[in-house]
Design an enzyme around this catalytic site. Structure first.
Site, PDB file in Angstrom:
ATOM      1  CG  ASN A   9      -1.711   1.225   1.428  1.00 43.64           C
ATOM      2  OD1 ASN A   9      -1.813   2.042   0.522  1.00 43.64           O
ATOM      3  ND2 ASN A   9      -2.305   1.390   2.609  1.00 43.64           N
ATOM      4  CE  LYS A  11      -0.129   3.356   4.697  1.00 46.33           C
ATOM      5  NZ  LYS A  11      -0.065   3.476   6.134  1.00 46.33           N
ATOM      6  CG  HIS A  97      -5.746   2.008   5.166  1.00 46.14           C
ATOM      7  ND1 HIS A  97      -5.347   2.985   6.048  1.00 46.14           N
ATOM      8  CD2 HIS A  97      -4.725   1.129   5.073  1.00 46.14           C
ATOM      9  CE1 HIS A  97      -4.125   2.703   6.471  1.00 46.14           C
ATOM     10  NE2 HIS A  97      -3.717   1.582   5.881  1.00 46.14           N
ATOM     11  CD  GLU A  99      -2.928   5.613   6.600  1.00 46.03           C
ATOM     12  OE1 GLU A  99      -2.910   5.623   5.363  1.00 46.03           O
ATOM     13  OE2 GLU A  99      -2.008   5.104   7.292  1.00 46.03           O
ATOM     14  CD  GLU A 169      -3.503  -2.417   7.341  1.00 47.58           C
ATOM     15  OE1 GLU A 169      -2.433  -2.715   6.824  1.00 47.58           O
ATOM     16  OE2 GLU A 169      -4.071  -1.333   7.142  1.00 47.58           O
ATOM     17  N   GLY A 175       2.381   2.487  10.697  1.00 47.02           N
ATOM     18  CA  GLY A 175       3.335   3.579  10.513  1.00 47.02           C
ATOM     19  C   GLY A 175       4.027   4.018  11.791  1.00 47.02           C
ATOM     20  CB  SER A 215       5.201  -1.444  12.095  1.00 48.49           C
ATOM     21  OG  SER A 215       4.816  -0.098  12.262  1.00 48.49           O
TER      22      SER A 215
HETATM   23  P1  PGA Z   1       2.779   0.445   7.625  1.00 49.97           P
HETATM   24  O1  PGA Z   1       1.326   0.616   7.011  1.00 49.97           O
HETATM   25  O2  PGA Z   1       3.334  -0.864   7.089  1.00 49.97           O
HETATM   26  O3  PGA Z   1       3.558   1.619   7.173  1.00 49.97           O
HETATM   27  O4  PGA Z   1       2.610   0.387   9.122  1.00 49.97           O
HETATM   28  C1  PGA Z   1       0.476  -0.477   6.781  1.00 49.97           C
HETATM   29  C2  PGA Z   1      -0.809   0.013   6.194  1.00 49.97           C
HETATM   30  O5  PGA Z   1      -1.254   1.099   6.571  1.00 49.97           O
HETATM   31  O6  PGA Z   1      -1.424  -0.667   5.360  1.00 49.97           O
END
Ligand code: PGA
Length: 252
Positions: A9, A11, A97, A99, A169, A175, A215
């Site tokens: 992803n 983003k 997601h 976000e 997640e 992140g 992460s």
């Molecule tokens: P990250 O994000 O691996 O940077 O923690 C995962 C995601 O948001 O899908």
């Protein structure tokens, strides 16, 4: 046997040239060391879907979008519809997601409509669920995830549900550099599979791919993927470097 998947992803990252370079590197690396029995999916920003699709034809990865609108077409400035994605041969789409839930107010009900619209257009949803840190601290994480699944997915019939990929997640791990422990991931994935079995039966539950995201990186992927109910990962930050991403895809 259910599919193992590693999905990246991106983003809102990468300029056009950077995206082109990263896709080229992914292509080259996959052509050299294609992970066996693992499906690799790249989800770049919408603007680069066509580019990614073109490059994917010379390699072994699939392409997914990061979001889709729940309407068929019309006056929704800036949005992308499922028929548009379908018309570009996009096969996957991340839906729900955290976000999008946080910054764009997406609710379980809206996500239910997005999942439905994607499936109507033969796009496979990668449906995200997960709890906030205070929800975990209050030991409410299992209930939160159950509510997300029930309200957004569990009205699908067996046929449609069996196409969906789930990504657990935990929001506190996205992140942040703080990964869920392999045990925490397994515990939740097992819980999700049990909920699916309760609703759709054991056979469908056993066939559902459940990814871990938050992460996940080249160092910890192996320990996470070793768990019986963790079928791969949805990778954010670490998918922006081809070496790390391909290493993760080879971590089973
Ligand atoms: P990250 O994000 O691996 O940077 O923690 C995962 C995601 O948001 O899908």
């Amino acid at each position: 046997m259910r599919k193992k998947i590693v999905a990246g992803n991106w983003k809102m990252n990468k300029t056009f040239q950077e995206a082109d370079d990263l896709l080229f590197e992914i292509k080259e690396m996959l052509n050299k060391q294609n992970p066996e029995d693992v499906q690799v999916i790249v989800c770049p920003p919408t603007l680069y879907l066509e580019l990614a699709n073109d490059i994917s034809f010379e390699s072994n990865f699939f392409v997914g979008a990061q979001n889709v609108n729940d309407n068929e077409s019309g006056a929704y400035t800036g949005e992308i519809s499922a028929p548009m994605l379908k018309s570009m041969d996009i096969e996957y789409c991340i839906i729900g997601h955290s976000e999008r839930r946080k910054h764009f107010g997406e609710t379980n009900q809206m996500l239910k409509d997005k999942v439905k619209k994607a499936l109507e257009n033969e796009i496979i949803p990668i449906f995200c669920c997960g709890e906030l840190l205070p929800e975990r601290q209050a030991e409410n994480h299992f209930n939160i995830v159950e509510k997300q699944l029930v309200e957004s997915l569990f009205s699908l019939d067996d046929y449609d549900f069996s196409k969906v990929i789930i990504a657990y997640e935990p929001i506190w791990a996205i992140g942040t550099g703080v990964t869920a422990s392999p045990q925490q991931a397994q515990e939740m994935h097992e819980h999700i599979r049990k909920l699916i079995a309760g609703k759709y039966g054991k056979e469908i539950a056993d066939e559902t791919t459940i990814l871990y995201g938050g992460s996940c990186n080249a160092k910890n992927a192996k320990d996470l993927f070793e768990n019986p109910d963790v079928d791969g990962g949805l990778i954010g930050g670490a998918s922006l470097k081809a070496v790390d991403f391909i290493k993760i895809a080879n971590s089973f």
